[in-house]
Design a protein around this motif. Structure first.
Motif, PDB file in Angstrom:
ATOM      1  N   LEU A   1      -2.253 -17.776  16.579  1.00 64.72           N
ATOM      2  CA  LEU A   1      -1.815 -17.823  15.193  1.00 64.72           C
ATOM      3  C   LEU A   1      -3.029 -17.686  14.269  1.00 64.72           C
ATOM      4  N   ILE A   2      -4.172 -18.178  14.727  1.00 61.76           N
ATOM      5  CA  ILE A   2      -5.423 -18.003  13.994  1.00 61.76           C
ATOM      6  C   ILE A   2      -6.213 -16.909  14.705  1.00 61.76           C
ATOM      7  N   PRO A   3      -6.509 -15.798  14.034  1.00 62.11           N
ATOM      8  CA  PRO A   3      -7.210 -14.694  14.708  1.00 62.11           C
ATOM      9  C   PRO A   3      -8.655 -15.042  15.020  1.00 62.11           C
ATOM     10  N   ASP A   4      -9.218 -14.350  15.978  1.00 64.15           N
ATOM     11  CA  ASP A   4     -10.626 -14.506  16.299  1.00 64.15           C
ATOM     12  C   ASP A   4     -11.487 -13.898  15.194  1.00 64.15           C
ATOM     13  N   LEU A   5     -12.629 -14.503  14.928  1.00 62.17           N
ATOM     14  CA  LEU A   5     -13.584 -13.930  13.989  1.00 62.17           C
ATOM     15  C   LEU A   5     -14.062 -12.588  14.545  1.00 62.17           C
ATOM     16  N   PRO A   6     -13.981 -11.505  13.755  1.00 63.89           N
ATOM     17  CA  PRO A   6     -14.390 -10.187  14.270  1.00 63.89           C
ATOM     18  C   PRO A   6     -15.826 -10.179  14.772  1.00 63.89           C
ATOM     19  N   ASP A   7     -16.067  -9.390  15.804  1.00 64.35           N
ATOM     20  CA  ASP A   7     -17.399  -9.330  16.412  1.00 64.35           C
ATOM     21  C   ASP A   7     -18.490  -9.015  15.394  1.00 64.35           C
ATOM     22  N   GLU A   8     -18.203  -8.070  14.473  1.00 60.91           N
ATOM     23  CA  GLU A   8     -19.247  -7.673  13.537  1.00 60.91           C
ATOM     24  C   GLU A   8     -19.652  -8.815  12.620  1.00 60.91           C
ATOM     25  N   GLU A   9     -18.704  -9.727  12.309  1.00 56.39           N
ATOM     26  CA  GLU A   9     -19.034 -10.884  11.481  1.00 56.39           C
ATOM     27  C   GLU A   9     -19.878 -11.892  12.270  1.00 56.39           C
ATOM     28  N   VAL A  10     -19.577 -12.024  13.561  1.00 55.44           N
ATOM     29  CA  VAL A  10     -20.364 -12.926  14.405  1.00 55.44           C
ATOM     30  C   VAL A  10     -21.798 -12.415  14.514  1.00 55.44           C
ATOM     31  N   TYR A  11     -21.945 -11.121  14.826  1.00 56.56           N
ATOM     32  CA  TYR A  11     -23.287 -10.545  14.962  1.00 56.56           C
ATOM     33  C   TYR A  11     -24.059 -10.609  13.653  1.00 56.56           C
ATOM     34  N   SER A  12     -23.369 -10.334  12.553  1.00 57.49           N
ATOM     35  CA  SER A  12     -24.031 -10.366  11.246  1.00 57.49           C
ATOM     36  C   SER A  12     -24.543 -11.764  10.925  1.00 57.49           C
ATOM     37  N   THR A  13     -23.748 -12.781  11.228  1.00 57.15           N
ATOM     38  CA  THR A  13     -24.147 -14.158  10.967  1.00 57.15           C
ATOM     39  C   THR A  13     -25.332 -14.561  11.830  1.00 57.15           C
ATOM     40  N   ILE A  14     -25.304 -14.189  13.114  1.00 59.54           N
ATOM     41  CA  ILE A  14     -26.414 -14.542  14.013  1.00 59.54           C
ATOM     42  C   ILE A  14     -27.694 -13.822  13.599  1.00 59.54           C
ATOM     43  N   THR A  15     -27.578 -12.573  13.165  1.00 64.36           N
ATOM     44  CA  THR A  15     -28.743 -11.831  12.686  1.00 64.36           C
ATOM     45  C   THR A  15     -29.354 -12.514  11.462  1.00 64.36           C
ATOM     46  N   ARG A  16     -28.501 -13.035  10.586  1.00 64.62           N
ATOM     47  CA  ARG A  16     -29.004 -13.744   9.404  1.00 64.62           C
ATOM     48  C   ARG A  16     -29.781 -14.987   9.825  1.00 64.62           C
ATOM     49  N   ILE A  17     -29.268 -15.718  10.802  1.00 69.57           N
ATOM     50  CA  ILE A  17     -29.982 -16.901  11.289  1.00 69.57           C
ATOM     51  C   ILE A  17     -31.325 -16.494  11.891  1.00 69.57           C
ATOM     52  N   ARG A  18     -31.342 -15.392  12.623  1.00 69.69           N
ATOM     53  CA  ARG A  18     -32.607 -14.911  13.199  1.00 69.69           C
ATOM     54  C   ARG A  18     -33.634 -14.625  12.114  1.00 69.69           C
ATOM     55  N   ASP A  19     -33.200 -13.980  11.024  1.00 70.25           N
ATOM     56  CA  ASP A  19     -34.124 -13.603   9.958  1.00 70.25           C
ATOM     57  C   ASP A  19     -34.581 -14.819   9.145  1.00 70.25           C
TER      58      ASP A  19
END
Length: 267
Positions: free
Chosen positions: A204-222
């Motif tokens: 009922l609750i969709p998964d967070l799209p992969d591109e949003e996950v990768y984008s968020t992790i990249t931000r943490i890396r930077d």
């Protein structure tokens, strides 16, 4: 003395119930959303400072690139005379983009907004574009402006932008009013179809799209380069940031978050 000003959080159109009324019977402007990292440039502590989305000082690779651009000295002079503003833009670096939907061969920067720190509001998009031209810095142009007179017209506009973003394989668009209201328009992602009754509650609750996950992790890396290479210090930061992003999307974080982290770490 002016302080660090984080770029305001932008809601996603699909998940912010009252935002649509702010775009009816008022001028709107549309810009393409570039899949990069948010950068702010402003006068802080008596010098021009290059900031990341959440930190007063951006990663050194971002700062070095911005300062090496031929337009930076003119921008520096402009900000010295206009210390009450922050210029925001997207910086792209060689390799996969933050959400991994595209790749870049070279560094690039495009300005997209100007914020007055006092009062706390954006410069009108058309005025900001004229300012970018005056300083002669790269910017994301306004692709379309207009007024919608009803919610049905607004829905048609949003659906057309989603379709166009899908066809062009871009991250999406940003819809703006003349003041503070902004929202992201991104293509709809197909949701997982439940295969049995046990799955139905979870989907009922969709998964967070992969591109949003990768984008968020990249931000943490930077933003946290000193912590990112160590999984023990990186994962708490990543877990918190991805959970916050999932909440914005009304989605759920992925269970295998470590595998996403390792993909970014080894890329």
């Amino acid at each position: 003395m002016y302080q660090f000003r984080k770029y305001p959080s932008i809601h996603y159109y699909n998940h912010h119930n009252d935002i649509e009324t702010r775009f009816v019977n008022t001028p709107y402007h549309i810009q393409k959303k570039i899949d990069g990292s948010n950068i702010g440039i402003s006068f802080i502590k008596n010098k021009v400072t290059i900031q990341s989305r959440s930190m007063e000082t951006a990663h050194v690779k971002f700062s070095n690139y911005i300062k090496s651009c031929d337009w930076f000295p003119d921008l520096e002079k402009y900000l010295d005379y206009h210390r009450d503003i922050v210029i925001y833009g997207e910086i792209c670096v060689p390799g996969k983009s933050p959400s991994r939907i595209t790749s870049y061969k070279n560094y690039d920067f495009k300005a997209f907004d100007i914020l007055y720190r006092i009062p706390d509001q954006f410069m009108k998009p058309q005025f900001a574009e004229n300012t970018f031209k005056e300083i002669n810095i790269p910017y994301i142009p306004i692709e379309k402006s207009g007024i919608v007179n009803s919610l049905s017209e607004l829905t048609t506009l949003i659906n057309d932008l989603k379709t166009e973003a899908t066809q062009k394989n871009i991250e999406g668009y940003v819809l703006k009013t003349d003041l503070l209201t902004r929202c992201k328009i991104k293509p709809d992602k197909p949701q997982k179809i439940p295969t049995n009754k046990a799955d139905q509650t979870n989907t009922l609750i969709p998964d967070l799209p992969d591109e949003e996950v990768y984008s968020t992790i990249t931000r943490i890396r930077d933003e946290h380069p000193g912590h990112f290479s160590n999984i023990k210090t990186a994962m708490p930061l990543i877990g918190k940031a991805v959970a916050e992003e999932a909440k914005k999307h009304q989605a759920r974080p992925p269970k295998n978050l470590v595998s996403y982290y390792l993909t970014i770490l080894n890329s």
